[in-house]
Write a protein that holds these residues in place. Structure first.
Motif: not given
Lengths: 103, 103
Positions: A74-83, B1-17
Motif C-alpha cells: 500500500g505504500d506509494f511514492v512519487t519519484i520525479p524525473a532524474l531523481v 495523510m499517510s502515503n498508503n493506499l490502505f490507510a485513512d479509511l473512514p469508519p463510516d462511508l456515507p458516499a464513495e470517497l
C-alpha cells in the motif's frame, strides 16, 4: 494473459519481471515483480520520466541519495524525473509486486 | 495523510470517497473507496479522459453497455474515453478499494 495484477507470477524468478499493462502517449503502467532482487551494487536509476510507484505485495527498501524508504503493501511514492534511486532490498520470503505509473 | 493506499479509511462511508494521489499535466491517480455503493440508477459515467482502473480490495461489478465485469482484487480494465460505464454493485462486506489512473 489474464488481466489480474496478482496472476501469471512465474514460480522461479531469475531476474526482476517487468510487464506492461498500458502504453499510451503520456503514460505507461507496468507491473514489476521482484523476489529478493535488488538493483546491482553501485547502479542508480535516473529516469527521464517521472514515476509514481506503489508496493502491493511483499516488502522493499527504496533508496534515494538523501534517504531510505521502507515500503510495505500500500505504500506509494512519487519519484520525479532524474531523481536518482535504487532498490536496496526486497524480501526473500515472497514476491514483491510493484505497480509503476511512468508519466 | 499517510502515503498508503490502505490507510485513512473512514469508519463510516456515507458516499464513495475519492482521494487524489497524483495530479500531473497528463495523468491523475486517485483512490476510490466504495462500501456497498453503486452508481445511481440510470446514470452512466462518460468521461472525456481514458481510465485504467484496478480493484485492490473488496469486490465489484462494473457494467458497460455490452457487458458486465465481475472484479476481484487485482483485476484491472482500461476504459477508453467516452465509453459509458457504471458500477452496478460493490460488496457490502468490506470497503472496495480502487486505484484509477486517468490519462
Amino acid at each position: 494473459m489474464s488481466n489480474n495484477l496478482f496472476a501469471d507470477l512465474p514460480p522461479d524468478l531469475p531476474a526482476e519481471l517487468f510487464t506492461a499493462f498500458l502504453e499510451a502517449p503520456h503514460v505507461r503502467i507496468e507491473r514489476i515483480v521482484s523476489h529478493g532482487h535488488s538493483t546491482p551494487a553501485g547502479f542508480w536509476y535516473e529516469q527521464k520520466q517521472s514515476e509514481w510507484v506503489i508496493v502491493l505485495q511483499g516488502a522493499a527498501r527504496l533508496a534515494f541519495e538523501d534517504r531510505v524508504m521502507e515500503m510495505r503493501s500500500g505504500d506509494f511514492v512519487t519519484i520525479p524525473a532524474l531523481v536518482r534511486h535504487r532498490v536496496e532490498w526486497t524480501t526473500p520470503d515472497e514476491p514483491t509486486i510493484w505497480l509503476a505509473v511512468h508519466y
